[in-house]
Design a protein around this motif. Structure first.
Motif, PDB file in Angstrom:
ATOM      1  N   PHE A  48      -5.499 -14.693 -27.247  1.00  0.00           N
ATOM      2  CA  PHE A  48      -4.854 -15.078 -28.564  1.00  0.00           C
ATOM      3  C   PHE A  48      -5.819 -15.158 -29.567  1.00  0.00           C
ATOM      4  CE2 PHE A  48      -1.095 -15.829 -26.275  1.00  0.00           C
ATOM      5  CZ  PHE A  48      -1.451 -15.992 -25.014  1.00  0.00           C
ATOM      6  N   TRP A  80       0.798 -22.233 -29.462  1.00  0.00           N
ATOM      7  CA  TRP A  80       1.139 -20.820 -29.021  1.00  0.00           C
ATOM      8  C   TRP A  80       1.890 -20.779 -28.100  1.00  0.00           C
ATOM      9  CZ3 TRP A  80      -2.111 -16.964 -31.510  1.00  0.00           C
ATOM     10  CH2 TRP A  80      -3.389 -17.494 -32.067  1.00  0.00           C
ATOM     11  N   ILE A 122       2.350 -17.461 -32.772  1.00  0.00           N
ATOM     12  CA  ILE A 122       2.212 -18.664 -33.067  1.00  0.00           C
ATOM     13  C   ILE A 122       3.737 -19.346 -33.133  1.00  0.00           C
ATOM     14  CG2 ILE A 122       1.559 -20.329 -34.730  1.00  0.00           C
ATOM     15  CD1 ILE A 122      -0.618 -18.364 -35.460  1.00  0.00           C
TER      16      ILE A 122
END
Lengths: 155, 312
Positions: free
Chosen positions: A4, A37, A44
């Motif tokens: 991420f 997340w 998000i």
């Protein structure tokens, strides 16, 4: 194994250990935001944008309904889950920034290590009060974040 | 005209002597003016004090002590040298209150004018350089609303900049950049995406699965301590003896996290970009090393059941 990326440095990360929200985790970033997340979609979900300094720690309290964040702006904010407005804002002129926070096993207190060589205990049931009697001094911390921890019998 | 008048001298001689006026004579003092300088000095300057003297053994009056120096000036000597006690002039102690000093200094810096601090001088001292630079520099504008009576639109110190985007989501251009970076790692047919990206986990133990097929994530049950119990021991003791030292990281550790529920494993993250999973009981081996970060790992967190770890 997933990545991420937000292009900002994340300082702190916590999984939400609730059963219904086990796929969500919070990260405290250096640009004053806490970002939630989703691991399943990689997107998000929520941003908490109220701090005025880089986030140091994020700690879950109250059975994962709330979380407490401390930042470089020497304040502590308490948030309800998924509501980007802080419920409580604790900032005293004598407070230093708290780079390490640990929740007690019985869920009643938070031990925060503050930069003036003290470990302070905050009650975190309903009223987030500083417990004046439980201030532990004696360590000389030269700007590092040493994590305090509770023994299981709370002594 | 002559001093004596001879007007009626022919008519008679003896009787005219009484009626003739006597000429007045001015008194002429022909003695010169003599000033007794020494006498005057003695009386007038009897209490004069030598300006070069450093110690006095009596208490003079103020007028005597600070009387101006007397005596003729040497026209060939530089008179200003007498007033100097420093290379470039005369220095004496002066007192200015700290608040006034700061006020004048700031005025001088900001506006270019300050009161003249010389002793007895009036008027201002001008600073032409500062006066031209008094306009504020171009600051980045904020969309601020500091009016506290405005309940809904109050921004206060949380105002954002005009030209700032407030979403943490990457913009489409950034998203394309991120995808391009990740796609670059996927190039090359033989290597898998994970290996090319550098994310790999190295398992160090041979018996990953025990005889029943359970992996190391399952808590061991052949220990003195029951790891499934929920109750808290009645009394906890302070640690006194060092049992084991885990070696494996080359740089400082940033975080240690216990495996949730049954703490028979723990993760450690360190500044050398490695995360290692260790056993707590039995052999205390390093189970897995996770590689993939390029910089130091700051924080790690376990999932609720422990099957996922989040790494920052």
């Amino acid at each position: 194994m997933r990545r991420f990326s937000n292009r900002k440095v994340a300082y702190c990360i916590r999984f939400n250990t609730d059963e219904e929200r086990a796929h969500l985790f919070l990260s405290g970033m250096s640009d004053k935001k806490i970002i939630c997340w989703d691991t399943r979609s990689g997107r998000i979900v929520q941003e908490y944008d109220r701090h005025l300094g880089a986030i140091n720690t994020v700690t879950f309290v109250d059975n994962n309904r709330r979380f407490v964040s401390t930042a470089d702006d020497k304040s502590i904010r308490v948030w309800e889950w998924d509501i980007p407005v802080d419920v409580k804002y604790i900032a005293e002129p004598h407070m230093h920034s708290m780079p390490a926070v640990t929740a007690a096993p019985n869920g009643k207190w938070l031990a925060c290590q503050s930069m003036d060589n003290k470990i302070q205990a905050f009650a975190c049931m309903n009223r987030f009060k500083l417990n004046q009697k439980k201030v532990f001094q004696g360590h000389m911390v030269a700007g590092y974040a040493c994590a305090p921890d509770f023994s299981p019998d709370m002594r | 005209m002559s001093l004596v008048s001879y007007a009626a001298s022919d008519s008679s001689g003896a009787s005219d002597d009484d009626s003739r006026p006597v000429a007045a004579l001015h008194a002429v003092n022909s003695a010169p003016q003599v000033s007794d300088y020494a006498r005057d000095a003695r009386t007038q300057f009897s209490s004069a004090i030598d300006p070069k003297s450093r110690e006095l053994s009596f208490n003079p009056k103020f007028e005597d002590l600070f009387a101006p120096q007397f005596g003729p000036e040497n026209p060939f000597k530089d008179a200003s040298a007498a007033r100097r006690n420093f290379l470039t002039g005369s220095v004496e102690e002066a007192h200015v209150s700290a608040a006034q000093f700061e006020l004048q200094r700031k005025n001088f810096h900001a506006y270019g004018l300050a009161a003249n601090p010389s002793d007895g001088a009036t008027g201002h001292v001008a600073n032409h350089v500062a006066a031209t630079c008094s306009q504020p520099r171009n600051k980045r504008k904020k969309v601020a609303n500091a009016d506290p009576s405005d309940v809904d639109g109050y921004t206060g110190p949380w105002a954002h900049f005009e030209d700032e985007s407030r979403s943490a989501r990457p913009s489409p251009e950034e998203q394309m950049e991120i995808e391009a970076l990740l796609a670059k790692k996927k190039r090359g047919g033989q290597k898998t995406a994970e290996e090319e990206a550098g994310e790999r986990a190295t398992v160090h133990i041979e018996d990953v699965y025990d005889y029943q097929g359970r992996s190391f994530l399952h808590a061991p049950q052949d220990l003195d301590v029951s790891l499934r119990a929920d109750h808290v021991p009645a009394k906890c003791f302070l640690p006194k003896k060092l049992i084991h030292t885990y070696t494996g990281h080359s740089k400082a550790l940033t975080a240690i996290r216990w495996f949730p529920r049954s703490a028979h494993l723990f993760l450690s993250s360190s500044m050398d970009a490695k995360i290692k999973l260790w056993e707590v009981y039995k052999d205390r081996r390093c189970v897995i090393t996770y590689l993939g970060h390029k910089q130091a790992v700051r924080d790690i967190s376990f999932n609720r059941s422990g099957n996922k770890e989040e790494v920052v």
